[in-house]
Design a protein around this motif. Structure first.
Motif, PDB file in Angstrom:
ATOM      1  N   PRO A 166       0.801  -1.238   0.000  1.00  0.00           N
ATOM      2  CA  PRO A 166       0.000   0.000   0.000  1.00  0.00           C
ATOM      3  C   PRO A 166       0.835   1.291   0.000  1.00  0.00           C
ATOM      4  O   PRO A 166       0.368   2.315  -0.500  1.00  0.00           O
ATOM      5  N   LYS A 167       2.055   1.249   0.525  1.00  0.00           N
ATOM      6  CA  LYS A 167       2.878   2.474   0.521  1.00  0.00           C
ATOM      7  C   LYS A 167       3.783   2.536  -0.703  1.00  0.00           C
ATOM      8  O   LYS A 167       4.647   3.407  -0.786  1.00  0.00           O
ATOM      9  N   ASN A 168       3.589   1.582  -1.617  1.00  0.00           N
ATOM     10  CA  ASN A 168       4.355   1.543  -2.863  1.00  0.00           C
ATOM     11  C   ASN A 168       5.868   1.668  -2.623  1.00  0.00           C
ATOM     12  O   ASN A 168       6.527   2.580  -3.108  1.00  0.00           O
ATOM     13  N   ILE A 169       6.392   0.733  -1.855  1.00  0.00           N
ATOM     14  CA  ILE A 169       7.809   0.733  -1.536  1.00  0.00           C
ATOM     15  C   ILE A 169       8.542  -0.164  -2.531  1.00  0.00           C
ATOM     16  O   ILE A 169       8.270  -1.357  -2.622  1.00  0.00           O
ATOM     17  N   ARG A 170       9.426   0.442  -3.351  1.00  0.00           N
ATOM     18  CA  ARG A 170      10.090  -0.291  -4.420  1.00  0.00           C
ATOM     19  C   ARG A 170      11.587  -0.432  -4.185  1.00  0.00           C
ATOM     20  O   ARG A 170      12.194  -1.407  -4.599  1.00  0.00           O
ATOM     21  N   ASP A 171      12.187   0.585  -3.583  1.00  0.00           N
ATOM     22  CA  ASP A 171      13.644   0.559  -3.438  1.00  0.00           C
ATOM     23  C   ASP A 171      14.030   1.333  -2.174  1.00  0.00           C
ATOM     24  O   ASP A 171      13.181   1.884  -1.482  1.00  0.00           O
ATOM     25  N   TRP A 172      15.341   1.379  -1.911  1.00  0.00           N
ATOM     26  CA  TRP A 172      15.817   1.959  -0.658  1.00  0.00           C
ATOM     27  C   TRP A 172      15.346   3.402  -0.463  1.00  0.00           C
ATOM     28  O   TRP A 172      15.033   3.803   0.669  1.00  0.00           O
ATOM     29  N   ASP A 173      15.302   4.203  -1.562  1.00  0.00           N
ATOM     30  CA  ASP A 173      14.952   5.615  -1.364  1.00  0.00           C
ATOM     31  C   ASP A 173      13.504   5.791  -0.899  1.00  0.00           C
ATOM     32  O   ASP A 173      13.163   6.820  -0.304  1.00  0.00           O
ATOM     33  N   ASP A 174      12.667   4.773  -1.119  1.00  0.00           N
ATOM     34  CA  ASP A 174      11.283   4.872  -0.631  1.00  0.00           C
ATOM     35  C   ASP A 174      11.205   4.786   0.896  1.00  0.00           C
ATOM     36  O   ASP A 174      10.210   5.178   1.497  1.00  0.00           O
ATOM     37  N   LEU A 175      12.275   4.246   1.510  1.00  0.00           N
ATOM     38  CA  LEU A 175      12.238   4.055   2.960  1.00  0.00           C
ATOM     39  C   LEU A 175      12.401   5.357   3.723  1.00  0.00           C
ATOM     40  O   LEU A 175      12.073   5.427   4.901  1.00  0.00           O
ATOM     41  N   VAL A 176      12.944   6.398   3.057  1.00  0.00           N
ATOM     42  CA  VAL A 176      13.166   7.654   3.776  1.00  0.00           C
ATOM     43  C   VAL A 176      12.045   8.658   3.536  1.00  0.00           C
ATOM     44  O   VAL A 176      12.079   9.766   4.057  1.00  0.00           O
ATOM     45  N   ARG A 177      11.035   8.227   2.752  1.00  0.00           N
ATOM     46  CA  ARG A 177       9.888   9.123   2.540  1.00  0.00           C
ATOM     47  C   ARG A 177       9.200   9.404   3.870  1.00  0.00           C
ATOM     48  O   ARG A 177       9.095   8.518   4.716  1.00  0.00           O
ATOM     49  N   PRO A 178       8.712  10.640   4.065  1.00  0.00           N
ATOM     50  CA  PRO A 178       7.988  10.910   5.311  1.00  0.00           C
ATOM     51  C   PRO A 178       6.748  10.024   5.385  1.00  0.00           C
ATOM     52  O   PRO A 178       6.111   9.758   4.357  1.00  0.00           O
ATOM     53  N   GLY A 179       6.436   9.546   6.581  1.00  0.00           N
ATOM     54  CA  GLY A 179       5.223   8.747   6.737  1.00  0.00           C
ATOM     55  C   GLY A 179       5.419   7.270   6.489  1.00  0.00           C
ATOM     56  O   GLY A 179       4.486   6.491   6.626  1.00  0.00           O
ATOM     57  N   VAL A 180       6.624   6.854   6.104  1.00  0.00           N
ATOM     58  CA  VAL A 180       6.896   5.417   5.949  1.00  0.00           C
ATOM     59  C   VAL A 180       7.590   4.933   7.221  1.00  0.00           C
ATOM     60  O   VAL A 180       8.615   5.474   7.613  1.00  0.00           O
ATOM     61  N   GLN A 181       6.984   3.950   7.877  1.00  0.00           N
ATOM     62  CA  GLN A 181       7.601   3.407   9.084  1.00  0.00           C
ATOM     63  C   GLN A 181       8.399   2.155   8.747  1.00  0.00           C
ATOM     64  O   GLN A 181       7.888   1.216   8.148  1.00  0.00           O
ATOM     65  N   VAL A 182       9.672   2.155   9.145  1.00  0.00           N
ATOM     66  CA  VAL A 182      10.574   1.051   8.827  1.00  0.00           C
ATOM     67  C   VAL A 182      10.867   0.267  10.107  1.00  0.00           C
ATOM     68  O   VAL A 182      11.178   0.860  11.139  1.00  0.00           O
ATOM     69  N   ILE A 183      10.767  -1.062  10.031  1.00  0.00           N
ATOM     70  CA  ILE A 183      11.096  -1.898  11.189  1.00  0.00           C
ATOM     71  C   ILE A 183      12.424  -2.611  10.922  1.00  0.00           C
ATOM     72  O   ILE A 183      12.579  -3.286   9.897  1.00  0.00           O
ATOM     73  N   THR A 184      13.374  -2.422  11.820  1.00  0.00           N
ATOM     74  CA  THR A 184      14.658  -3.111  11.741  1.00  0.00           C
ATOM     75  C   THR A 184      15.170  -3.236  13.166  1.00  0.00           C
ATOM     76  O   THR A 184      14.897  -2.374  13.996  1.00  0.00           O
ATOM     77  N   PRO A 185      15.874  -4.332  13.503  1.00  0.00           N
ATOM     78  CA  PRO A 185      16.336  -4.474  14.888  1.00  0.00           C
ATOM     79  C   PRO A 185      17.549  -3.595  15.210  1.00  0.00           C
ATOM     80  O   PRO A 185      18.024  -2.832  14.362  1.00  0.00           O
ATOM     81  N   ASN A 186      18.034  -3.733  16.421  1.00  0.00           N
ATOM     82  CA  ASN A 186      19.135  -2.905  16.913  1.00  0.00           C
ATOM     83  C   ASN A 186      20.489  -3.464  16.462  1.00  0.00           C
ATOM     84  O   ASN A 186      20.834  -4.586  16.798  1.00  0.00           O
ATOM     85  N   PRO A 187      21.266  -2.675  15.694  1.00  0.00           N
ATOM     86  CA  PRO A 187      22.556  -3.180  15.200  1.00  0.00           C
ATOM     87  C   PRO A 187      23.531  -3.514  16.326  1.00  0.00           C
ATOM     88  O   PRO A 187      24.479  -4.260  16.114  1.00  0.00           O
ATOM     89  N   LYS A 188      23.314  -2.982  17.507  1.00  0.00           N
ATOM     90  CA  LYS A 188      24.226  -3.285  18.613  1.00  0.00           C
ATOM     91  C   LYS A 188      24.085  -4.740  19.049  1.00  0.00           C
ATOM     92  O   LYS A 188      25.037  -5.346  19.517  1.00  0.00           O
ATOM     93  N   SER A 189      22.890  -5.285  18.955  1.00  0.00           N
ATOM     94  CA  SER A 189      22.692  -6.654  19.451  1.00  0.00           C
ATOM     95  C   SER A 189      22.367  -7.649  18.348  1.00  0.00           C
ATOM     96  O   SER A 189      22.520  -8.846  18.534  1.00  0.00           O
ATOM     97  N   SER A 190      21.898  -7.187  17.195  1.00  0.00           N
ATOM     98  CA  SER A 190      21.425  -8.098  16.161  1.00  0.00           C
ATOM     99  C   SER A 190      22.367  -8.103  14.959  1.00  0.00           C
ATOM    100  O   SER A 190      22.816  -7.052  14.505  1.00  0.00           O
ATOM    101  N   GLY A 191      22.662  -9.300  14.465  1.00  0.00           N
ATOM    102  CA  GLY A 191      23.481  -9.416  13.274  1.00  0.00           C
ATOM    103  C   GLY A 191      22.727  -8.967  12.034  1.00  0.00           C
ATOM    104  O   GLY A 191      23.239  -8.218  11.202  1.00  0.00           O
ATOM    105  N   GLY A 192      21.472  -9.420  11.932  1.00  0.00           N
ATOM    106  CA  GLY A 192      20.656  -9.052  10.782  1.00  0.00           C
ATOM    107  C   GLY A 192      20.557  -7.546  10.637  1.00  0.00           C
ATOM    108  O   GLY A 192      20.598  -6.998   9.533  1.00  0.00           O
ATOM    109  N   ALA A 193      20.438  -6.862  11.782  1.00  0.00           N
ATOM    110  CA  ALA A 193      20.311  -5.406  11.753  1.00  0.00           C
ATOM    111  C   ALA A 193      21.560  -4.756  11.191  1.00  0.00           C
ATOM    112  O   ALA A 193      21.484  -3.738  10.506  1.00  0.00           O
ATOM    113  N   ARG A 194      22.726  -5.355  11.494  1.00  0.00           N
ATOM    114  CA  ARG A 194      23.963  -4.784  10.954  1.00  0.00           C
ATOM    115  C   ARG A 194      24.026  -4.981   9.450  1.00  0.00           C
ATOM    116  O   ARG A 194      24.450  -4.095   8.715  1.00  0.00           O
TER     117      ARG A 194
END
Lengths: 281, 350
Positions: free
Chosen positions: B146-174
């Motif tokens: 629904p938010k038409n997310i196609r590539d990385w630059d879509d993630l910084v659009r205002p109003g798009v909420q991104v879920i990612t874990p904490n890079p300090k504790s999570s490998g995937g997050a890094r």
């Protein structure tokens, strides 16, 4: 005249009641119902199978073992501490009370971490423990230590106000009539505090079985080995195994309900206990 | 009179309490711990990162059967899962892992640097730098995107909420963080300053940092928070399979990073416990045809070219950078981005 005054008053009363009820239903009753609905979502067969899973059984066993060790320990400590604080005057009494309250004040995560810092491989006693092949952290002893720490205040906190209100008179009388110290404790003090004691034990037990944070830090999360019931629930939930997670959760919820009913019955028989509740930290 | 009744009540209470206690202890003592086999039996502890639960459940079962058939010995493998950095920390603090299977090489190197539990050349002991499978970072979005997310630059659009874990504790997050950085770096005119600015904007759109990848998946899928989850490809495919394709879509960005989660046996532990042989066999099993097939079935990209061909439809090709060619290896990447005062601390503090 009378009616006009009564109606707003009653309205206010009902409005307050409705708010309180809504609050309780939304925050407590509904989530509790969800636990049981989810647990039985795939029928009673799946529910029982989920509870008979070897990992679930191992988690229950560990939780029971932990409570079976921690509760008597804190029971003995709680009586001794409350006895000393309520019946005697000594220097450092306030400091002792503060220390007893400490586990309530610090975050459970910190409670777990202090034991990692003491007994972990890089901690103070780690190398010595390692050399003697003694396992504390990431093993059952660590879980018991952390749980003991977190549940330490419950019995003592329940007894201190109770014993303070009761005072020393009965004990002094018993002693002056020639009773020994042990007889005085057994025949006078213990009967006086037994309901408060039971109440403290109930609370201590509920927390010992339900503790998550401190145990999570020292557990190492080894399935079938160092997972208590609350940790097991989290694992199942994050594995999309909702029936399993909620089945185990329903066990803990049932335990809480039983504790609550026991507590209510106690209070009904012994209204003086309610005073103790108010002073509870 | 009333005193004696009281005493009797107290006594009864004590007896009942002791009885309950004895029952509980007997119950506990009599019941056998889970998974204890006959006389010839051995246990291994595999300390792994967050999303590998289903993978190792399958691997453990298959390996135990194979080990029993070839040696007559029962092997029980215990599992512990959590954020990769957190798990490495636990092993350093004394969690007795026979094998460690973490999300990235840096966390395993820590076992050497901080506690000398493994030799410095651990990565060269098994093929492919000790990484028996690979994966990559993709986007998981709600059905229909629904938010038409196609590539990385879509993630910084205002109003798009991104879920990612904490890079300090999570490998995937890094890996997530570095994939975003790499994309920004490869844009026209891209340099470190641009990349940092881009990642800064991205993390402004992150409402919550979980400690591990699975926790983040649960936040996104179960609690319904966020518009896009930065996820391991294996985690995204698994979530889609578990929760139904009618709820989630996977979006492949124009560029991502080749993730290589490595494995090692923990020398100090296996030598103390006498489990080196079985631990070695366990890790080798991951490279066998059977192990690679299990790996592919659990949505990780296999190394074995033949198995890779068999499952080719599952794993679309996507332009990938590597940690070595873009970031100069994990030592450098960790120091620059994730150590205290690194770029992550700088952008997250702002």
């Amino acid at each position: 005249m009378i009616r006009r005054q009564q109606i707003p008053e009653e309205l206010g009363r009902y409005a307050l009641l409705a708010v309180a009820l809504l609050y309780l239903v939304g925050l407590v009753a509904l989530p509790l119902v969800v636990v049981f609905v989810e647990a039985f979502a795939k029928g009673i067969g799946s529910y029982i199978l989920a509870l008979l899973d070897p990992y679930a059984l191992a988690a229950m066993r560990l939780t029971l073992l932990t409570a079976a060790i921690v509760v008597p320990l804190n029971l003995a400590f709680g009586i001794a501490a409350a006895w000393a604080i309520a019946k005697f005057e000594f220097r450092g009494k306030n400091a002792l009370i503060t220390v007893i309250d400490l586990p309530f004040a610090v975050s459970p995560v910190i409670s777990g971490l202090i034991y990692v810092l003491m007994f972990g491989a890089q901690g103070w006693f780690g190398p010595w423990l390692m050399a003697h092949d003694i396992h504390i952290i990431f093993a059952v002893p660590g879980i018991i230590l952390a749980t003991t720490f977190v549940t330490l205040p419950f019995v003592a906190r329940e007894l201190i106000p109770l014993m303070q209100t009761q005072g020393n008179d009965e004990e002094v009388t018993a002693l002056s009539l020639g009773a020994s110290g042990w007889q005085t404790f057994r025949l006078v003090t213990l009967p006086n505090i037994r309901w408060g004691l039971l109440y403290g034990v109930l609370l201590c037990n509920a927390r010992a079985m339900g503790e998550f944070g401190a145990v999570s830090v020292v557990s190492g999360h080894i399935r079938g080995q160092t997972n208590t019931l609350p940790l097991h629930i989290e694992i199942l939930h994050s594995e999309y195994n909702y029936v399993g997670a909620f089945a185990s959760a329903s066990l803990l919820a049932l335990l809480a309900l039983v504790t609550l009913v026991a507590k209510t019955l106690l209070e009904r028989r012994h209204p003086e206990l309610r005073a103790g509740v108010a002073t509870h930290a | 009179m009333s005193a004696s009744i009281r005493v009797r009540a107290a006594a009864r209470l004590t007896v009942a309490g002791c009885g309950a206690l004895v029952c509980a202890v007997v119950l506990v003592a009599c019941s056998k711990p889970a998974g204890v086999g006959g006389p010839a039996s051995v246990t291994l502890l595999n300390v792994s990162y967050d999303p590998t639960r289903e993978l190792y459940e399958a691997v453990d079962k298959a390996f135990a059967a194979q080990w029993l058939a070839s040696t007559g010995e029962h092997v029980t493998i215990h599992q512990s899962h959590g954020g990769s950095g957190k798990q490495a920390r636990a092993i350093i603090d004394g969690l007795e892992a026979d094998v460690a299977t973490l999300a990235l090489a840096y966390d395993l190197s820590e076992l050497n640097v901080k506690a000398q539990l493994i030799p410095a050349d651990w990565a060269s002991r098994l093929p492919y730098n000790s990484a028996p499978y690979t994966s990559t970072i993709v986007f998981l979005v709600r059905k229909g995107n629904p938010k038409n997310i196609r590539d990385w630059d879509d993630l910084v659009r205002p109003g798009v909420q991104v879920i990612t874990p904490n890079p300090k504790s999570s490998g995937g997050a890094r890996w997530n963080y570095l994939a975003a950085w790499a994309w920004a770096l490869k844009q026209p005119g891209g340099d470190d300053a641009h990349a940092k600015d881009f990642v800064h904007k991205l993390y402004k759109n992150v409402p919550v940092l979980d400690s591990g990848a699975r926790g983040a998946t649960v936040t996104f899928v179960d609690r319904g928070i966020g518009d896009v989850l930065l996820a391991w490809e294996n985690e995204a495919l698994l979530a889609k399979q578990q929760l139904g394709p009618d709820k989630l879509d996977i979006v492949l960005p124009s560029l991502s990073i080749l993730t290589e989660p490595p494995v090692t046996l923990v020398d100090k532990v296996v030598d103390r416990r006498g489990t080196r042989k079985v631990a070695e066999a366990y890790l080798k099993f991951l490279y066998s045809a059977q192990g690679q097939d299990i790996i592919a079935r659990n949505f990780y990209r296999p190394r074995d070219p033949e198995i890779a061909r068999k499952y080719a439809s599952r794993f679309p090709s996507i332009k990938l950078v590597t940690i070595d060619d873009t970031f100069g290896g994990w030592e450098q990447a960790q120091a620059k981005h994730f150590d205290d005062g690194g770029t992550f601390d700088q952008i997250y503090a702002q």
